[in-house]
Motif scaffolding. Structure first.
Motif, short mmCIF file in Angstrom:
data_model
loop_
_atom_site.label_atom_id
_atom_site.label_comp_id
_atom_site.label_asym_id
_atom_site.label_seq_id
_atom_site.Cartn_x
_atom_site.Cartn_y
_atom_site.Cartn_z
N SER A 39 0.80 -1.22 0.00
CA SER A 39 0.00 0.00 0.00
C SER A 39 0.84 1.27 0.00
N GLU A 40 2.17 1.15 0.09
CA GLU A 40 3.04 2.33 0.11
C GLU A 40 4.07 2.21 -0.99
N ALA A 41 4.20 3.28 -1.78
CA ALA A 41 5.09 3.25 -2.95
C ALA A 41 6.55 3.01 -2.58
N ARG A 42 7.00 3.57 -1.45
CA ARG A 42 8.42 3.42 -1.10
C ARG A 42 8.76 1.97 -0.78
N TRP A 43 7.83 1.26 -0.10
CA TRP A 43 8.08 -0.15 0.19
C TRP A 43 7.95 -1.00 -1.07
N TYR A 44 7.06 -0.58 -1.95
CA TYR A 44 6.91 -1.26 -3.24
C TYR A 44 8.20 -1.16 -4.05
N ASP A 45 8.78 0.05 -4.12
CA ASP A 45 10.01 0.24 -4.87
C ASP A 45 11.16 -0.56 -4.28
N MET A 46 11.23 -0.60 -2.95
CA MET A 46 12.28 -1.39 -2.30
C MET A 46 12.08 -2.88 -2.58
N GLY A 47 10.84 -3.30 -2.58
CA GLY A 47 10.56 -4.71 -2.86
C GLY A 47 10.92 -5.12 -4.27
N LEU A 48 10.64 -4.24 -5.23
CA LEU A 48 10.97 -4.54 -6.63
C LEU A 48 12.47 -4.73 -6.82
N ALA A 49 13.26 -4.00 -6.05
CA ALA A 49 14.71 -4.06 -6.21
C ALA A 49 15.27 -5.42 -5.83
N GLY A 50 14.59 -6.13 -4.95
CA GLY A 50 15.11 -7.43 -4.51
C GLY A 50 14.18 -8.58 -4.82
N LEU A 51 13.39 -8.45 -5.88
CA LEU A 51 12.38 -9.46 -6.20
C LEU A 51 13.02 -10.75 -6.70
N ASN A 52 12.56 -11.88 -6.19
CA ASN A 52 13.01 -13.19 -6.68
C ASN A 52 12.09 -13.68 -7.79
N ASP A 53 12.53 -14.72 -8.50
CA ASP A 53 11.79 -15.19 -9.67
C ASP A 53 10.39 -15.68 -9.34
N ASN A 54 10.18 -16.18 -8.15
CA ASN A 54 8.87 -16.73 -7.80
C ASN A 54 7.97 -15.72 -7.10
N GLN A 55 8.33 -14.45 -7.15
CA GLN A 55 7.56 -13.40 -6.49
C GLN A 55 6.84 -12.49 -7.49
N THR A 56 5.63 -12.07 -7.10
CA THR A 56 4.90 -11.02 -7.81
C THR A 56 4.53 -9.97 -6.78
N LEU A 57 4.81 -8.71 -7.09
CA LEU A 57 4.54 -7.62 -6.16
C LEU A 57 3.61 -6.61 -6.83
N LEU A 58 2.49 -6.31 -6.17
CA LEU A 58 1.50 -5.37 -6.68
C LEU A 58 1.47 -4.12 -5.81
N LEU A 59 1.07 -3.00 -6.39
CA LEU A 59 0.93 -1.74 -5.65
C LEU A 59 -0.51 -1.28 -5.72
N ARG A 60 -1.11 -1.09 -4.54
CA ARG A 60 -2.45 -0.53 -4.42
C ARG A 60 -2.40 0.48 -3.27
N GLU A 61 -2.07 1.73 -3.60
CA GLU A 61 -1.83 2.73 -2.57
C GLU A 61 -3.11 3.20 -1.88
N PHE A 62 -3.02 3.45 -0.59
CA PHE A 62 -4.09 4.13 0.13
C PHE A 62 -3.53 4.75 1.41
N ASP A 63 -4.26 5.69 1.95
CA ASP A 63 -3.85 6.43 3.14
C ASP A 63 -4.33 5.68 4.37
N ARG A 64 -3.42 5.43 5.31
CA ARG A 64 -3.78 4.69 6.52
C ARG A 64 -4.81 5.44 7.37
N ARG A 65 -4.99 6.74 7.12
CA ARG A 65 -5.97 7.52 7.88
C ARG A 65 -7.33 7.54 7.20
N GLY A 66 -7.50 6.75 6.17
CA GLY A 66 -8.76 6.73 5.45
C GLY A 66 -9.82 5.91 6.16
#
Length: 234
Positions: free
Chosen positions: A80-107
């Motif tokens: 849900s957070e772009a910064r963690w998504y970007d960090m995750g993409l940098a170390g992604l393994n072959d058997n991983q899929t990472l999706l981004l669906r951003e939202f505000d925790r105060r929503g």
């Protein structure tokens, strides 16, 4: 603290990588490998099983994603957070899929962005053998409903911080799941909390059919004390 207590404390801290996690401000074990941000008892329990043929979906990503990828056939994570998504993409393994669906925790849990995050699992074909519900709190009620829908027969639901959301635990129990709580310390946090594992009492449950291939003594090592009946520990 007594000298014996200090020795036990140092031994446990070293075994679980407590000091390394604090030093690196990350969730790692004693070897510097990533571990999920769950309680140590839950991580140690899950570490016993052979999940190499199973699939896992998780709400929330990070060190848990890397830990799952070393143990499962495939891992799909939604962040849900772009910064963690970007960090995750940098170390992604072959058997991983990472999706981004951003939202505000105060929503609000009914916000469209929150629903999109929780409903990411509904976009996937088929079910999942293990589903980890560790997204932001406002998303977890809808994630719980979707987890029940997408869990394969005999699968497991991992619910971190379950002590914070008793109504969600009750919902799962009413749906026919048994709840096993793993309360204790975990990486980084200075307080104890609860990670719960939910499963249906059926013959094909993963806890019944999946061999505990890596069964071992606690990370903190064998106890040297005598059994209460005077017998040495095996």
């Amino acid at each position: 603290m007594s000298e014996a207590g200090q020795v036990i404390n140092r031994k446990a801290r070293a075994a679980y990588g407590v000091d390394g996690s604090a030093r690196e401000k990350s969730r790692v074990d004693s070897y510097g490998n990533p571990v999920p941000w769950m309680t140590y008892p839950a991580v140690e329990y899950l570490s016993q099983f052979d999940f190499s043929k199973n699939t896992v979906f998780e709400w929330g990503s990070g060190n848990s994603s890397a830990w799952f990828s070393r143990r499962f056939a495939s891992v799909i994570s939604v962040e849900s957070e772009a910064r963690w998504y970007d960090m995750g993409l940098a170390g992604l393994n072959d058997n991983q899929t990472l999706l981004l669906r951003e939202f505000d925790r105060r929503g609000n849990e009914e916000d469209a962005a929150v629903r999109a995050f929780a409903d990411a699992i509904l976009e996937q074909s088929g079910g999942f053998d293990v589903i980890s519900n560790d997204g932001k709190l406002i998303s977890q009620p809808r994630c719980t409903d979707n987890a029940i829908e997408k869990l394969t027969p005999g699968g497991l639901i991992i619910f971190d911080n379950s002590d914070w959301l008793p109504a969600q635990c009750e919902k799962l129990r009413k749906a026919g799941f048994l709840q096993v709580d793993f309360h204790g310390n975990g990486p980084l946090n200075t307080y104890t909390w609860t990670t719960s594992i939910f499963f249906e009492p059926r013959p094909d449950c993963l806890l019944m059919t999946n061999p505990q291939a890596f069964s071992r003594v606690s990370k903190a090592g064998r106890s040297s004390h005598k059994h209460v009946l005077g017998m040495a520990n095996p």
